[in-house]
Design a protein around this motif. Structure first.
Motif, mmCIF file in Angstrom:
data_model
loop_
_atom_site.group_PDB
_atom_site.id
_atom_site.type_symbol
_atom_site.label_atom_id
_atom_site.label_comp_id
_atom_site.label_asym_id
_atom_site.label_seq_id
_atom_site.Cartn_x
_atom_site.Cartn_y
_atom_site.Cartn_z
ATOM 1 N N PHE A 412 0.851 -1.198 0.000
ATOM 2 C CA PHE A 412 0.000 0.000 0.000
ATOM 3 C C PHE A 412 0.886 1.247 0.000
ATOM 4 C CE2 PHE A 412 -3.382 2.625 2.408
ATOM 5 C CZ PHE A 412 -3.857 3.137 1.207
ATOM 6 N N LYS A 413 1.969 1.170 0.761
ATOM 7 C CA LYS A 413 2.902 2.305 0.822
ATOM 8 C C LYS A 413 3.495 2.571 -0.575
ATOM 9 C CE LYS A 413 5.080 5.496 2.966
ATOM 10 N NZ LYS A 413 4.347 6.749 3.120
ATOM 11 N N GLU A 414 3.771 1.476 -1.271
ATOM 12 C CA GLU A 414 4.296 1.612 -2.639
ATOM 13 C C GLU A 414 3.272 2.361 -3.517
ATOM 14 O OE1 GLU A 414 5.799 -2.108 -4.266
ATOM 15 O OE2 GLU A 414 5.344 -1.438 -6.292
ATOM 16 N N TYR A 415 2.002 1.974 -3.365
ATOM 17 C CA TYR A 415 0.946 2.649 -4.138
ATOM 18 C C TYR A 415 0.899 4.137 -3.784
ATOM 19 C CZ TYR A 415 -3.537 4.385 -5.655
ATOM 20 O OH TYR A 415 -4.502 5.172 -6.238
ATOM 21 N N ILE A 416 0.939 4.415 -2.483
ATOM 22 C CA ILE A 416 0.818 5.817 -2.043
ATOM 23 C C ILE A 416 1.965 6.650 -2.626
ATOM 24 C CG2 ILE A 416 0.816 7.368 -0.032
ATOM 25 C CD1 ILE A 416 -0.263 4.959 1.615
ATOM 26 N N ASN A 417 3.173 6.136 -2.497
ATOM 27 C CA ASN A 417 4.337 6.909 -2.955
ATOM 28 C C ASN A 417 4.318 7.131 -4.465
ATOM 29 O OD1 ASN A 417 5.073 6.808 -0.330
ATOM 30 N ND2 ASN A 417 6.943 5.644 -0.599
ATOM 31 N N ASP A 418 3.866 6.127 -5.218
ATOM 32 C CA ASP A 418 3.989 6.211 -6.679
ATOM 33 C C ASP A 418 2.759 6.758 -7.389
ATOM 34 O OD1 ASP A 418 6.455 5.109 -6.337
ATOM 35 O OD2 ASP A 418 5.933 3.119 -7.085
ATOM 36 N N PHE A 419 1.567 6.530 -6.829
ATOM 37 C CA PHE A 419 0.369 6.795 -7.640
ATOM 38 C C PHE A 419 -0.697 7.670 -6.999
ATOM 39 C CE2 PHE A 419 2.031 2.553 -8.660
ATOM 40 C CZ PHE A 419 2.368 2.745 -9.992
ATOM 41 N N ALA A 420 -0.699 7.798 -5.684
ATOM 42 C CA ALA A 420 -1.826 8.485 -5.034
ATOM 43 C C ALA A 420 -1.802 9.992 -5.299
ATOM 44 C CB ALA A 420 -1.779 8.216 -3.531
ATOM 45 N N SER A 421 -2.998 10.575 -5.386
ATOM 46 C CA SER A 421 -3.104 12.030 -5.502
ATOM 47 C C SER A 421 -2.717 12.628 -4.142
ATOM 48 C CB SER A 421 -4.538 12.418 -5.850
ATOM 49 O OG SER A 421 -5.378 12.025 -4.775
ATOM 50 N N GLU A 422 -2.468 13.942 -4.113
ATOM 51 C CA GLU A 422 -2.072 14.581 -2.847
ATOM 52 C C GLU A 422 -3.142 14.361 -1.782
ATOM 53 O OE1 GLU A 422 0.847 15.707 -1.983
ATOM 54 O OE2 GLU A 422 1.443 15.056 -3.988
ATOM 55 N N GLU A 423 -4.400 14.481 -2.202
ATOM 56 C CA GLU A 423 -5.516 14.333 -1.255
ATOM 57 C C GLU A 423 -5.525 12.907 -0.663
ATOM 58 O OE1 GLU A 423 -9.207 15.174 -3.198
ATOM 59 O OE2 GLU A 423 -10.363 14.995 -1.335
ATOM 60 N N THR A 424 -5.311 11.930 -1.520
ATOM 61 C CA THR A 424 -5.329 10.540 -1.060
ATOM 62 C C THR A 424 -4.101 10.235 -0.201
ATOM 63 O OG1 THR A 424 -6.602 9.903 -2.978
ATOM 64 C CG2 THR A 424 -5.432 8.138 -1.872
ATOM 65 N N LYS A 425 -2.954 10.827 -0.600
ATOM 66 C CA LYS A 425 -1.711 10.583 0.154
ATOM 67 C C LYS A 425 -1.909 10.867 1.633
ATOM 68 C CE LYS A 425 2.298 10.850 -2.745
ATOM 69 N NZ LYS A 425 2.584 11.517 -3.950
ATOM 70 N N LYS A 426 -2.529 11.994 1.904
ATOM 71 C CA LYS A 426 -2.699 12.432 3.291
ATOM 72 C C LYS A 426 -3.533 11.405 4.065
ATOM 73 C CE LYS A 426 -3.488 15.696 6.608
ATOM 74 N NZ LYS A 426 -3.552 14.567 7.501
ATOM 75 N N VAL A 427 -4.713 11.094 3.507
ATOM 76 C CA VAL A 427 -5.621 10.156 4.188
ATOM 77 C C VAL A 427 -4.950 8.787 4.341
ATOM 78 C CG1 VAL A 427 -7.902 9.053 3.991
ATOM 79 C CG2 VAL A 427 -7.569 11.345 3.099
ATOM 80 N N ALA A 428 -4.266 8.348 3.282
ATOM 81 C CA ALA A 428 -3.691 6.999 3.278
ATOM 82 C C ALA A 428 -2.504 6.896 4.240
ATOM 83 C CB ALA A 428 -3.277 6.629 1.861
ATOM 84 N N ASN A 429 -1.653 7.933 4.278
ATOM 85 C CA ASN A 429 -0.516 7.883 5.207
ATOM 86 C C ASN A 429 -0.994 7.883 6.657
ATOM 87 O OD1 ASN A 429 1.757 7.577 3.570
ATOM 88 N ND2 ASN A 429 1.688 9.733 2.975
ATOM 89 N N ASP A 430 -2.029 8.679 6.948
ATOM 90 C CA ASP A 430 -2.605 8.661 8.302
ATOM 91 C C ASP A 430 -3.119 7.262 8.631
ATOM 92 O OD1 ASP A 430 -2.053 11.291 8.476
ATOM 93 O OD2 ASP A 430 -4.136 12.011 8.297
ATOM 94 N N PHE A 431 -3.726 6.642 7.622
ATOM 95 C CA PHE A 431 -4.293 5.303 7.814
ATOM 96 C C PHE A 431 -3.182 4.303 8.163
ATOM 97 C CE2 PHE A 431 -5.852 1.168 6.512
ATOM 98 C CZ PHE A 431 -7.143 1.173 6.985
ATOM 99 N N ILE A 432 -2.076 4.379 7.428
ATOM 100 C CA ILE A 432 -0.961 3.454 7.688
ATOM 101 C C ILE A 432 -0.390 3.688 9.084
ATOM 102 C CG2 ILE A 432 1.452 2.970 7.051
ATOM 103 C CD1 ILE A 432 0.674 2.743 4.250
#
Ligand code: SAM
Ligand code: SF4
Length: 463
Positions: A412-432
């Motif tokens: 999931f971290k790989e997805y966040i770093n390579d493909f997520a939009s800025e908006e998704t990055k924030k939510v997803a990193n908090d989730f991790i």
């Protein structure tokens, strides 16, 4: 097909004793052990009408799913390689009598372009789908397509598991299909009700009920470890269909010791020039649909349950909560549609059926996090050869979670770093961060190390 015993299923459906709320409550209690249910118990749960008992069933389905698979939702996208078909299924736009459908078979270059689009979105799993055609869906073409899809590599991104949903094959052909390195072979019976099946399939090879129902057995005999089954809900009474589908799953488990790797629950959607799809003969309402999914989770606890983008976003959110473990996202259902413009008329004229959830992968990922589900792009089991009975053994001993959590977080971290939009990055990193805080000991250490490797640019980190 002695394992689809129609008269026994109808006897169960008419059995007044199975409407007893006491028996229903006892059955829900029993299902908490995550050891599955008998067909009789399944019939009792299908009869639930009391809202309180129903809520208890939904909650239990979620708990059982989380006990085995945690809060992960595996993501994938379908890739249609041709809409040519010699069958005439009354519910599908690809049926051969649909003369107005624009027919298209992708070239190898187009398959590569479609895959590149999916890899650039961050997808790691693809479901290859096609109609049935003696020349256009021959094994040689499917083999070339699979090689092409696996061959696409963009900055460490690639398709790491490719499942297929094609017409049934002989054992020898399944052996060849296995040699292409596929993951799961899926084949949906559509309807298990014999007379309805014949009505829905007026001609073409698909009319042969037995050839289809035994297809997953032939695939297993050919050495394909993971098979997927399903029913197209809306063709006949859903209670009959669900019990028959579960009979099929139980029978595979008894005879092969592993049962189906996945069960899919497509609901009939409107399809261009498909007479039956506009008004399904046994349309399944949303509440019954939710009950079907929850029951499958309790009856076959270790099986992956797949929910597609046929369903609307709001309903998908509801259904995630009752035991689904795999979902498609950002899907298109016509050949070449990823590359072509979104929602163009041309696409509609080539698509198999209408979608209910049109969101992009990025939007679905963000939504999953907000709902407390971890989007998983993990394919570690497959590549570590934990398939078939080895996967089931891990799941049944409750050990899948220990392996899955670090692997899922790392991918999931790989997805966040390579493909997520800025908006998704924030939510997803908090989730991790939140997920990490719930871990302890060596699992936490191991996961942190894996995240670190991903952050330093390593890709495809798994164990
Ligand atoms: N042609 C092969 C076959 O029929 O098995 C493989 C792929 S077929 C395109 C995949 C599945 O799409 C079918 O098994 C059916 O369940 C589903 N499908 C067909 N028409 C549909 C519709 N109108 N709405 C929802 N699902 C549909
Ligand atoms: Fe062809 Fe499959 Fe559609 Fe039937 S469901 S018409 S076999 S693509």
């Amino acid at each position: 097909m002695e394992f689809i015993n129609e008269s026994y299923i109808f006897t169960l459906l008419n059995d007044e004793k199975l409407k007893s709320s006491e028996f229903q409550k006892e059955t829900i209690q029993k299902s908490k052990e995550a050891k599955g249910l008998s067909l009789k118990e399944c019939a009792a749960l299908l009869n639930i009408t009391d809202p309180e008992i129903l809520e208890e069933m939904f909650l239990t389905a979620r708990q059982v799913k989380e006990k085995i698979y945690g809060n992960r939702l595996v993501l994938f996208a379908p890739l249609y390689i041709t809409n040519l078909c010699i069958n005439n299924c009354l519910y599908c736009a690809f049926r051969r009598d649909n003369k107005e459908l624009k027919r298209k078979t992708l070239t190898i270059d187009e398959i590569r372009e479609e895959t590149e689009f999916l890899v650039r979105q961050g997808q790691k799993r693809v479901l290859l789908v096609c109609g049935e055609h003696p020349k256009k869906t021959g094994l040689e073409f499917i083999g070339e397509a699979i090689k092409t899809i696996y061959g696409v590599k963009i900055n460490g991104g690639n398709i790491r598991r490719l499942n297929v949903n094609t017409a049934p094959m002989s054992i020898d052909d399944f052996k060849t299909l296995k040699s292409f390195g596929i993951g799961t072979y899926q084949c949906f019976q559509e309807t298990y009700h014999y007379r309805t099946y014949l009505k829905m399939h007026p001609n073409g090879p698909k009319r042969d009920y037995a050839w289809r129902i035994y297809s997953v057995e032939r695939a297993l005999q050919a050495g394909i470890d993971d098979v997927g089954i399903g029913a197209l809900f809306g063709l006949t009474d859903y209670k009959f269909e669900t019990l028959a589908l579960l009979s099929h799953a139980f029978n595979l488990d008894e005879r092969f010791g592993i049962g189906p790797h996945t069960i899919s629950v497509p609901r009939l959607e409107p399809a261009f020039n498909a007479p039956l799809s506009q008004k399904p003969p046994f349309a399944v309402d949303d509440a019954s649909f939710k009950k079907i999914v929850a029951l499958i989770r309790l009856a076959a606890p270790y099986t992956g349950i797949i929910l597609s983008t046929r369903e609307r976003a709001e309903l998908r959110r509801e259904i995630f909560k009752v035991g689904v473990s795999q979902i498609s996202a950002g899907s298109r259902t016509s050949p070449g549609a990823y590359k072509e413009s979104q929602e163009s008329l041309e696409e509609f004229e080539m698509e198999q059926f209408q979608l209910g959830d049109h969101r992009t992968l990025d939007e679905v990922v963000r939504d999953c996090c907000a709902l407390g589900f971890m989007p998983s792009f993990c394919t570690a089991c497959y590549r570590s050869e934990r398939t078939g009975d080895r996967f089931m053994e891990l799941a049944k001993t409750g050990n899948i979670g220990k392996i899955c959590v670090p692997n899922a977080i790392a991918t999931f971290k790989e997805y966040i770093n390579d493909f997520a939009s800025e908006e998704t990055k924030k939510v997803a990193n908090d989730f991790i961060e939140k997920e990490l805080n719930e871990l302890s000991g060596t699992t936490k250490l191991k996961t942190e190390k894996m995240i670190d490797r991903v952050n330093r640019g390593e890709r495809d980190v798994f164990f």
